[in-house]
Motif scaffolding. Structure first.
Motif: not given
Length: 211
Positions: A96, A137, A142
């Motif tokens: 992330q 996400r 993601c």
């Protein structure tokens, strides 16, 4: 070889827009067992005049424009050289990113000891720029939208790796869970904008990512 799995999204006397599947070369490789490729399949199946304008990596799927005559090839090649085209890719990257969007400006060069890999090199590398934006996400990875300003080999893959977020299924740059998270390289050329080589009309084509 037949045109199996190659989608033709647009056809007129000057160019084609095709949707290349993953695991297919854009042009023939040097080795004898790498002769099967997108341009050869087109030339052998109804489009003998087909000329490659730009390329996608073997594992990358998505949109390519194919010229059908010398003048169109010259004009479309000029548009890519002068960065007048619009190219947008969809990718899945591991982890992330802290931000939702950003700009990567890192020079790249070929890495001969580890061919066919490329690497960041601030002294010998060629300028390379990519804009990226997170669009979704998920738990471990993601979905990102990638817009290359330059067109260096492996640019998107190495640039995202430089952020610490390799693309899923990337057998050259990902390791461990990131490599195992997708059965293919999660990179797809989803949008291509060009000007018609004869009329100059702006045209945009889209192909949904298959992952």
């Amino acid at each position: 070889m037949p045109l199996t799995h190659i989608g033709i999204l647009h056809e007129d006397p000057t160019f084609l827009i095709v949707d290349k599947p993953t695991l297919l070369l854009s042009v023939p490789g040097r080795a004898e067992d790498n002769k099967d490729c997108l341009i050869t399949r087109l030339q052998e199946n109804g489009y003998p005049e087909a000329r490659i304008v730009h390329r996608l990596d073997w594992e990358t799927s998505g949109l390519l424009v194919i010229a059908r005559d010398p003048d169109s090839h010259r004009e479309l090649s000029r548009q890519f050289h002068d960065r007048e085209t619009e190219k947008t890719y969809i990718a899945l990257c591991w982890g992330q990113p802290a931000e939702d969007a950003g700009h990567i400006d890192l020079p790249l060069r070929y890495d001969p000891p580890n061919k066919p890999r490329h690497m960041v090199d601030h002294e010998l590398g060629k300028a390379a720029q990519t804009f990226w934006r997170v669009t979704e996400r998920l738990e471990r990875y993601c979905r990102v939208e990638l817009t290359p300003i330059t067109g260096r080999s492996h640019q998107l893959r190495v640039h995202m790796l430089s952020l610490g977020h390799p693309l899923l299924g990337d057998r050259l740059y990902a390791q461990g869970e990131a490599l195992d998270a997708c059965p293919r390289l999660a990179l797809h050329a989803a949008r291509l904008g060009i000007r018609h080589p004869l009329t100059g009309t702006r045209m945009v084509f889209d192909s949904p990512a298959p992952f």
